[in-house]
Design an enzyme around this catalytic site. Sequence first.
Site, PDB file in Angstrom:
ATOM      1  NE  ARG A  44      -4.163   1.780   2.196  1.00 29.42           N
ATOM      2  CZ  ARG A  44      -4.316   2.839   2.983  1.00 29.42           C
ATOM      3  NH1 ARG A  44      -3.437   3.108   3.926  1.00 29.42           N
ATOM      4  NH2 ARG A  44      -5.374   3.630   2.850  1.00 29.42           N
ATOM      5  CB  ILE A  70      -5.410   5.845  -1.076  1.00 29.48           C
ATOM      6  CG1 ILE A  70      -5.258   4.319  -1.197  1.00 29.48           C
ATOM      7  CG2 ILE A  70      -4.804   6.331   0.219  1.00 29.48           C
ATOM      8  CD1 ILE A  70      -3.780   3.853  -1.196  1.00 29.48           C
ATOM      9  CB  SER A  71     -10.553   3.328  -0.117  1.00 31.90           C
ATOM     10  OG  SER A  71     -11.098   3.924  -1.267  1.00 31.90           O
ATOM     11  CD  GLN A  72     -11.607   2.751   7.121  1.00 33.38           C
ATOM     12  OE1 GLN A  72     -12.499   3.487   6.686  1.00 33.38           O
ATOM     13  NE2 GLN A  72     -11.742   2.042   8.215  1.00 33.38           N
ATOM     14  N   PRO A  73      -7.968   0.751   4.317  1.00 27.68           N
ATOM     15  CG  PRO A  73      -5.789   0.272   5.046  1.00 27.68           C
ATOM     16  CD  PRO A  73      -6.834   1.346   5.056  1.00 27.68           C
TER      17      PRO A  73
END
Length: 223
Positions: A44, A70-73
């Site tokens: 990431r 960038i989206s949350q994992p």
Amino acid sequence: MSHPDDTGRDDAGILARRRMIFDDIYRRGVRDERVLRAMEDVPREQFLPPELQDAAFEDRALPIGAGQTISQPYIVAYMTEQLDVTPESRVLEIGTGSGYQTAILARLAREVYTLERIDRLCEPACRRLEALGVANVRFRCGDGTLGWPDAAPFDRVIITAAGPKVPPALLNQLADGGILVAPIGDEQDQRLLKVQRYGPRLIETPLIAVRFVRLIGESGWKE
Ligand code: SAM
């Protein structure tokens, strides 16, 4: 930030990803082993600007420029699990952003078609995936609310920005037996929606509450 050693291994990075996967993803209920393995394999930190790479394994969305994130994992893992991607799937993704979710999908699917409306995000995302040796992704810059008609139908469709409704073109481009996952709502109130196609029937299942940037386009919000 972690660094690869002389052999190209990046043990600190792998350990940090494993910790994130256990604490933030597995413990919160994502159990699909293929999804967990893909999250472990994709670095990431390489999808973030250098000054944010130390925060790569925190479970939160982070800025990637042009007012996007960038989206949350956990949300990447949860949406990917709900999408139930198989090695035969042809996947359409709307909202390439950094390309991180794209890289996860590419490990699970046969082919990924990804669309991003902001020119200055398209090129770096494409380069990052090339650098990781990802070869089963096609990129296009444009309004994803219209889909990718010349490559349709798709077995899976994922939208990573929140619109007022599911764009009709994307439902039309969803194959029989296909699954679509998308956040729906305005800036204050959003929920993930899963849509499954059975012939002409569409079955909708509301999922968890979320917070995404806006889907902007002909069948999205106005700019
Ligand atoms: N999944 C991405 C990642 O892993 O980095 C994050 C995506 S970000 C939350 C949402 C993206 O959707 C933004 O890059 C935004 O520019 C894009 N977007 C918004 N409306 C769009 C549209 N109509 N077509 C294509 N992309 C769109």
